[in-house]
Enzyme design. Structure first.
Site, PDB file in Angstrom:
ATOM      1  N   SER A 196      20.074  62.610   0.567  1.00 50.76           N
ATOM      2  CA  SER A 196      20.916  62.927  -0.587  1.00 50.76           C
ATOM      3  C   SER A 196      20.752  61.866  -1.658  1.00 50.76           C
ATOM      4  O   SER A 196      20.479  60.699  -1.364  1.00 50.76           O
ATOM      5  CB  SER A 196      22.371  62.967  -0.112  1.00 50.76           C
ATOM      6  OG  SER A 196      23.241  62.902  -1.212  1.00 50.76           O
ATOM      7  N   TYR A 242      29.755  58.979   4.669  1.00 51.56           N
ATOM      8  CA  TYR A 242      28.744  60.044   4.608  1.00 51.56           C
ATOM      9  C   TYR A 242      27.435  59.499   4.007  1.00 51.56           C
ATOM     10  O   TYR A 242      26.354  59.683   4.556  1.00 51.56           O
ATOM     11  CB  TYR A 242      29.276  61.217   3.771  1.00 51.56           C
ATOM     12  CG  TYR A 242      28.191  62.119   3.243  1.00 51.56           C
ATOM     13  CD1 TYR A 242      27.534  63.009   4.089  1.00 51.56           C
ATOM     14  CD2 TYR A 242      27.798  62.065   1.899  1.00 51.56           C
ATOM     15  CE1 TYR A 242      26.516  63.812   3.601  1.00 51.56           C
ATOM     16  CE2 TYR A 242      26.794  62.866   1.413  1.00 51.56           C
ATOM     17  CZ  TYR A 242      26.149  63.736   2.263  1.00 51.56           C
ATOM     18  OH  TYR A 242      25.139  64.518   1.782  1.00 51.56           O
ATOM     19  N   LYS A 255      23.434  58.782   5.624  1.00 49.87           N
ATOM     20  CA  LYS A 255      22.141  59.221   5.074  1.00 49.87           C
ATOM     21  C   LYS A 255      21.200  58.021   4.940  1.00 49.87           C
ATOM     22  O   LYS A 255      19.997  58.121   5.208  1.00 49.87           O
ATOM     23  CB  LYS A 255      22.328  59.913   3.715  1.00 49.87           C
ATOM     24  CG  LYS A 255      23.013  61.264   3.816  1.00 49.87           C
ATOM     25  CD  LYS A 255      22.204  62.250   4.642  1.00 49.87           C
ATOM     26  CE  LYS A 255      22.928  63.557   4.901  1.00 49.87           C
ATOM     27  NZ  LYS A 255      22.270  64.442   5.867  1.00 49.87           N
ATOM     28  N   ASN A 258      33.522  70.739  -3.362  1.00 49.98           N
ATOM     29  CA  ASN A 258      32.451  70.703  -4.367  1.00 49.98           C
ATOM     30  C   ASN A 258      32.822  71.567  -5.571  1.00 49.98           C
ATOM     31  O   ASN A 258      33.595  72.514  -5.469  1.00 49.98           O
ATOM     32  CB  ASN A 258      31.118  71.158  -3.744  1.00 49.98           C
ATOM     33  CG  ASN A 258      30.661  70.207  -2.656  1.00 49.98           C
ATOM     34  OD1 ASN A 258      30.575  70.579  -1.497  1.00 49.98           O
ATOM     35  ND2 ASN A 258      30.402  68.967  -3.020  1.00 49.98           N
ATOM     36  N   VAL A 300      39.479  69.027 -13.313  1.00 49.27           N
ATOM     37  CA  VAL A 300      38.260  68.303 -13.673  1.00 49.27           C
ATOM     38  C   VAL A 300      38.564  66.827 -13.431  1.00 49.27           C
ATOM     39  O   VAL A 300      39.473  66.266 -14.044  1.00 49.27           O
ATOM     40  CB  VAL A 300      37.881  68.555 -15.151  1.00 49.27           C
ATOM     41  CG1 VAL A 300      36.717  67.685 -15.575  1.00 49.27           C
ATOM     42  CG2 VAL A 300      37.563  70.034 -15.362  1.00 49.27           C
TER      43      VAL A 300
HETATM   44  C1  UD1 Z   1      28.733  64.820  -3.282  1.00 48.89           C
HETATM   45  C2  UD1 Z   1      27.836  63.715  -2.789  1.00 48.89           C
HETATM   46  C3  UD1 Z   1      26.494  64.275  -2.417  1.00 48.89           C
HETATM   47  C4  UD1 Z   1      26.669  65.369  -1.401  1.00 48.89           C
HETATM   48  C5  UD1 Z   1      27.542  66.451  -1.969  1.00 48.89           C
HETATM   49  C6  UD1 Z   1      27.740  67.529  -0.923  1.00 48.89           C
HETATM   50  C7  UD1 Z   1      28.131  61.507  -3.703  1.00 48.89           C
HETATM   51  C8  UD1 Z   1      27.915  60.604  -4.865  1.00 48.89           C
HETATM   52  N1  UD1 Z   1      27.654  62.730  -3.825  1.00 48.89           N
HETATM   53  O1  UD1 Z   1      28.222  65.202  -4.539  1.00 48.89           O
HETATM   54  O2  UD1 Z   1      25.696  63.285  -1.863  1.00 48.89           O
HETATM   55  O3  UD1 Z   1      25.438  65.875  -1.022  1.00 48.89           O
HETATM   56  O4  UD1 Z   1      28.803  65.885  -2.365  1.00 48.89           O
HETATM   57  O5  UD1 Z   1      28.988  67.627  -0.450  1.00 48.89           O
HETATM   58  O6  UD1 Z   1      28.674  61.130  -2.716  1.00 48.89           O
HETATM   59  N2  UD1 Z   1      34.442  67.877  -9.566  1.00 48.89           N
HETATM   60  C9  UD1 Z   1      35.565  68.218 -10.309  1.00 48.89           C
HETATM   61  N3  UD1 Z   1      36.513  69.008  -9.719  1.00 48.89           N
HETATM   62  C10 UD1 Z   1      36.389  69.470  -8.443  1.00 48.89           C
HETATM   63  C11 UD1 Z   1      35.231  69.132  -7.707  1.00 48.89           C
HETATM   64  C12 UD1 Z   1      34.291  68.323  -8.302  1.00 48.89           C
HETATM   65  O7  UD1 Z   1      35.714  67.805 -11.457  1.00 48.89           O
HETATM   66  O8  UD1 Z   1      37.300  70.163  -7.966  1.00 48.89           O
HETATM   67  C13 UD1 Z   1      33.412  67.040 -10.203  1.00 48.89           C
HETATM   68  C14 UD1 Z   1      33.152  65.753  -9.457  1.00 48.89           C
HETATM   69  O9  UD1 Z   1      34.028  64.744  -9.875  1.00 48.89           O
HETATM   70  C15 UD1 Z   1      31.702  65.485  -9.825  1.00 48.89           C
HETATM   71  C16 UD1 Z   1      31.102  66.879  -9.991  1.00 48.89           C
HETATM   72  O10 UD1 Z   1      32.208  67.756 -10.176  1.00 48.89           O
HETATM   73  O11 UD1 Z   1      31.624  64.835 -11.055  1.00 48.89           O
HETATM   74  C17 UD1 Z   1      30.315  67.335  -8.766  1.00 48.89           C
HETATM   75  O12 UD1 Z   1      31.133  67.140  -7.625  1.00 48.89           O
HETATM   76  P1  UD1 Z   1      30.716  67.702  -6.189  1.00 48.89           P
HETATM   77  O13 UD1 Z   1      30.305  69.125  -6.306  1.00 48.89           O
HETATM   78  O14 UD1 Z   1      31.835  67.373  -5.261  1.00 48.89           O
HETATM   79  O15 UD1 Z   1      29.411  66.892  -5.811  1.00 48.89           O
HETATM   80  P2  UD1 Z   1      29.133  65.309  -5.816  1.00 48.89           P
HETATM   81  O16 UD1 Z   1      30.383  64.541  -5.625  1.00 48.89           O
HETATM   82  O17 UD1 Z   1      28.290  65.019  -7.002  1.00 48.89           O
END
Ligand code: UD1
Length: 343
Positions: free
Chosen positions: A130, A155, A159, A205, A223
């Site tokens: 990852s 996590y 990795k 996610n 957000v």
């Molecule tokens: C995380 C992990 C990544 C992992 C992935 C799978 C880190 C840095 N990244 O990715 O390695 O493979 O999860 O589970 O550890 N967000 C919102 N609102 C929400 C959900 C997310 O604003 O309800 C934002 C988050 O703050 C982020 C972006 O959306 O900025 C993506 O978030 P997410 O989909 O959870 O993935 P990562 O955190 O990037």
């Protein structure tokens, strides 16, 4: 039926990325065999695969931490050309709450896979890593030689350990070769909507949270953070269609076959950074649906921005992403609608 398709073991093959990779493998002449303990996957994935592929894919229900059982299965199968090891837990927050669950499952299962590969002389491994291994990068885009920072979560650390375990095992073994794929943010679903992302409980996610809010299952998306030093104040990631990601595994197997190098590490992203607000607006525009949201505080452990430089995977592995973010968001929405209609 005599099989002339190379047999590939896909651990975690019923999961989100695993199931899409099974489709890509079949389409590209391989014979995937799934090993999954279904601890974070539904058996209905197998029905979805059947609808897409038109036949049953062999599946063993077991946890691959059990090295002896794994060895029995692989021995019985015989003539395994490679293993794609997806099976792992992947929730950042859960890993902080239950560290041992993550160390046990993620580290032990890889150990067991490597042990059995050595024993049975299986040469080719593709490992799911990852972009989290880069931590908060000093510079974007990140390349494969960007520094590996201290992991922000258990996590992420599993990795990093996994990558190191593979390197050490390769150095001490005769013919083992591995490709480590550092995934950025996989989203979307198979365009048929027969398989997609199916998180257990409340999604962590972004995209599943958006689709579940749009369909009315969640009241409001939060957000996480509107005050990042980015153009619109929200965090930036590299979102990649899961079918593009799936195809990277096919390319990784091809690379292993034609190459003598013991190990290859590749970024798998699109090379383009997208903010949370940009992603949300694209989702609303392409699908003509509104998503109720509010801007909330930053999520602990999140980084400001990360996206990939993918020159190495383009040039060396001959892989590149083809789908657009809009296509990924359309497919994610179609999957959500179809799944809720039939469940
Ligand atoms: C995380 C992990 C990544 C992992 C992935 C799978 C880190 C840095 N990244 O990715 O390695 O493979 O999860 O589970 O550890 N967000 C919102 N609102 C929400 C959900 C997310 O604003 O309800 C934002 C988050 O703050 C982020 C972006 O959306 O900025 C993506 O978030 P997410 O989909 O959870 O993935 P990562 O955190 O990037």
């Amino acid at each position: 039926m005599k099989l002339d398709r190379p047999k590939i073991i896909v651990t975690g093959g019923a999961g989100f990325i695993g199931s899409h990779t099974v489709v890509a493998l079949v389409e590209n002449g391989f014979e995937p065999i799934i090993i999954d303990d279904f601890s974070n996957a539904s058996h209905s994935v197998l029905d979805g695969l059947y609808k897409i592929i038109g036949r049953q894919i062999k599946c063993y229900e077991m946890n691959c931490c059990r090295a002896e059982q794994l060895e029995d299965i692989l021995q019985k199968e015989g003539d395994i050309k490679g293993i794609i090891h997806f099976a792992a837990f992947k929730s950042v927050s859960e890993s902080q709450q239950y560290p041992l669950k993550y160390y046990e499952n993620n580290v032990l299962s890889l150990g067991s896979v490597l042990r059995v590969m050595n024993k049975l002389n299986i040469k080719h491994l593709v490992f799911s890593s990852s972009c989290t291994v880069y931590g908060e990068p000093d510079q974007v885009p990140v390349t494969e030689s960007s520094s590996i920072k201290e992991a922000a979560s258990v996590y992420g650390y599993t990795k990093q350990i996994g990558e190191r375990m593979i390197g050490d095992t390769i150095n001490a073994s005769k013919g083992l070769q591995a490709v480590i794929l550092r995934y950025f943010n996989p989203i979307g679903a198979h365009p048929s909507a027969h398989i997609g992302e199916l998180p257990n409980g409340v999604p962590e996610n972004l995209v599943p949270y958006i689709t579940q809010t749009a369909i009315g299952l969640r009241k409001q998306l939060t957000v996480f953070g509107g005050d990042y030093p980015t153009p619109d104040g929200t965090a930036i990631r590299d979102y990649i269609h899961v079918m593009d990601l799936a195809m990277a595994h096919v390319k990784a197997l091809d690379w292993l076959k034609r190459n003598d190098e013991r190990q290859g590490i590749f970024n798998i992203g699109t090379g383009k950074g997208t903010s949370v607000m940009e992603l949300l607006s694209s989702f609303e525009r392409i699908n003509q649906v509104k998503v109720n949201y509010q801007i909330g505080p930053r999520r602990p452990g999140d980084i400001e921005q990360i996206y990939a430089q993918c020159d190495k995977s383009n040039n060396v592995m001959d892989w590149e992403a083809h789908f657009t973010i809009e296509e990924a968001l359309r497919d994610a929405w179609n999957w959500e609608k179809k799944f809720r209609e039939s469940n």
